[in-house]
Design an enzyme around this catalytic site. Structure first.
Site, PDB file in Angstrom:
ATOM      1  N   HIS A  74      -9.434   1.327   5.157  1.00  0.00           N
ATOM      2  CA  HIS A  74      -8.146   1.573   5.813  1.00  0.00           C
ATOM      3  C   HIS A  74      -8.331   2.563   6.964  1.00  0.00           C
ATOM      4  CE1 HIS A  74      -4.019   2.683   6.570  1.00  0.00           C
ATOM      5  NE2 HIS A  74      -3.671   1.577   5.932  1.00  0.00           N
TER       6      HIS A  74
ATOM      7  N   SER B  40       3.642  -2.001  10.387  1.00  0.00           N
ATOM      8  CA  SER B  40       5.094  -2.046  10.629  1.00  0.00           C
ATOM      9  C   SER B  40       5.742  -3.369  10.216  1.00  0.00           C
ATOM     10  CB  SER B  40       5.397  -1.713  12.092  1.00  0.00           C
ATOM     11  OG  SER B  40       5.027  -0.367  12.375  1.00  0.00           O
TER      12      SER B  40
ATOM     13  N   GLY C 259       2.922  -1.034   4.344  1.00  0.00           N
ATOM     14  CA  GLY C 259       2.924   0.388   4.017  1.00  0.00           C
ATOM     15  C   GLY C 259       4.331   0.871   3.709  1.00  0.00           C
ATOM     16  N   GLY C 260       4.959   1.494   4.684  1.00  0.00           N
ATOM     17  CA  GLY C 260       6.274   2.137   4.482  1.00  0.00           C
ATOM     18  C   GLY C 260       7.309   1.268   3.794  1.00  0.00           C
TER      19      GLY C 260
ATOM     20  N   GLY D 155       2.807   2.507  10.803  1.00  0.00           N
ATOM     21  CA  GLY D 155       3.818   3.550  10.655  1.00  0.00           C
ATOM     22  C   GLY D 155       4.582   3.884  11.916  1.00  0.00           C
TER      23      GLY D 155
ATOM     24  N   GLU E 132      -5.125  -4.694  10.844  1.00  0.00           N
ATOM     25  CA  GLU E 132      -4.120  -3.640  10.981  1.00  0.00           C
ATOM     26  C   GLU E 132      -4.383  -2.856  12.267  1.00  0.00           C
ATOM     27  OE1 GLU E 132      -2.177  -2.422   6.975  1.00  0.00           O
ATOM     28  OE2 GLU E 132      -3.919  -1.179   7.317  1.00  0.00           O
TER      29      GLU E 132
ATOM     30  N   ASN F 296       0.868  -1.185   0.000  1.00  0.00           N
ATOM     31  CA  ASN F 296       0.000   0.000   0.000  1.00  0.00           C
ATOM     32  C   ASN F 296       0.900   1.228   0.000  1.00  0.00           C
ATOM     33  OD1 ASN F 296      -1.798   2.046   0.447  1.00  0.00           O
ATOM     34  ND2 ASN F 296      -2.369   1.396   2.528  1.00  0.00           N
TER      35      ASN F 296
ATOM     36  N   LYS G 139       0.101   4.272  -0.383  1.00  0.00           N
ATOM     37  CA  LYS G 139      -0.566   5.474   0.153  1.00  0.00           C
ATOM     38  C   LYS G 139      -0.324   6.655  -0.799  1.00  0.00           C
ATOM     39  CE  LYS G 139      -0.155   3.296   4.620  1.00  0.00           C
ATOM     40  NZ  LYS G 139       0.014   3.403   6.065  1.00  0.00           N
TER      41      LYS G 139
ATOM     42  N   GLU H 295      -6.643   4.948   7.951  1.00  0.00           N
ATOM     43  CA  GLU H 295      -6.379   6.358   7.620  1.00  0.00           C
ATOM     44  C   GLU H 295      -7.617   7.005   7.006  1.00  0.00           C
ATOM     45  OE1 GLU H 295      -2.845   5.610   5.359  1.00  0.00           O
ATOM     46  OE2 GLU H 295      -1.743   5.128   7.191  1.00  0.00           O
TER      47      GLU H 295
HETATM   48  P1  13P Z   1       3.157   0.533   7.727  1.00  0.00           P
HETATM   49  O1  13P Z   1       3.649  -0.762   7.100  1.00  0.00           O
HETATM   50  O2  13P Z   1       3.896   1.722   7.237  1.00  0.00           O
HETATM   51  O3  13P Z   1       3.075   0.430   9.207  1.00  0.00           O
HETATM   52  O4  13P Z   1       1.663   0.743   7.195  1.00  0.00           O
HETATM   53  C1  13P Z   1       0.773  -0.307   7.266  1.00  0.00           C
HETATM   54  C2  13P Z   1      -0.425   0.051   6.480  1.00  0.00           C
HETATM   55  O5  13P Z   1      -1.136   0.983   6.802  1.00  0.00           O
HETATM   56  C3  13P Z   1      -0.717  -0.747   5.274  1.00  0.00           C
HETATM   57  O6  13P Z   1      -1.999  -0.518   4.811  1.00  0.00           O
END
Ligand code: 13P
Length: 239
Positions: A95, A202, A223-224, A171, A165, A8, A10, A97
């Protein structure tokens, strides 16, 4: 079932960077890991070009959100049908966010998932608890209720993916213990028999093998670490 690794991205990246990242992932999967199930979810403006860049690599494409309606006057939104047309097989819905920024609740997430399924996409339905809910010992009840509310009535387990999640893990570099992950995934699988449950929060190269090694974990939503080719490929290798 193969463990799915979903990136992802983002709202990150530029066009050249996005293409380079997609090409690196596609090359790795094609040459080294053709057996792996890998899905990239880039910002929507890059979908068509990335679809072309990953062609014949086996890597799949996903959107980061879709609208619950088939079409209509919804400025700024993207429909599931449009994602499908752009080459997507998957779409992330719910999600945390988006829940936080746009007040998306479980009912809206369920309607988006239903629309995605209607259009032939696999929704990646995200659920997870905030830190205070875990501190109160309510994580399983909270996440279980969200999962039940977000999965549309009457759909088969192969038609969706669940992603657990924890909000406090996204993050931050903090992850639940492996025992906590096992417990939550087992709980979700009891509530929704046959459903595949991914873990997100993470995930990185250094913890992927331990998390993905759990039989209760059917994949990772990353994510990251999905923004760095080397890190993402290491997670694919772990899967
Ligand atoms: P991180 O892997 O950066 O923690 O993000 C997870 C995420 O929100 C994937 O959708």
């Amino acid at each position: 079932m193969r463990k799915a690794i979903i990136g992802n991205w983002k709202m990150h990246g530029t066009r050249p960077g996005a293409l380079a990242l997609a090409e690196a992932a596609a090359t790795h999967v094609r040459k080294v890991r053709p057996e792996c199930e890998v899905v990239l979810c880039p910002p929507a403006v890059f979908l068509y070009e990335i679809d072309a860049a990953i062609a014949s690599s086996g890597v799949k494409l996903g959107g980061q959100d879709c609208h619950a309606a088939a079409e209509g006057p919804f400025t700024g939104d993207i429909s599931a049908a449009q994602l499908k047309e752009a080459g997507c097989s998957h779409v992330i819905v719910g999600h945390s966010e988006r829940r936080a920024a746009y007040g998306e609740h479980n009912d809206a997430v369920r309607d988006k998932a239903a629309q995605a399924i209607t259009q032939g996409l696999i929704p990646i339905i995200c659920v997870g608890e905030p830190a205070e809910i875990r501190q109160q010992g309510q994580a399983e009840a909270f996440v279980g209720a969200a999962a039940r509310a977000c999965v549309p009535e009457g759909v088969m387990p192969v038609q969706f993916l669940l992603a657990y999640e924890p909000v406090w893990s996204i993050g931050t570099g903090n992850t639940p213990t492996l025992d906590d992950i096992i417990r939550m995934h087992a709980h979700l699988k009891t509530l929704l028999p046959g459903a595949a449950v991914l873990y997100g929060g993470s995930v990185k190269g250094s913890n992927a093998a331990a998390i993905l090694g759990l039989p209760e974990v059917d994949g990772a939503l990353v994510g990251g670490a999905s923004l760095k080719a080397e890190e993402f490929c290491a997670i694919v290798d772990a899967a």
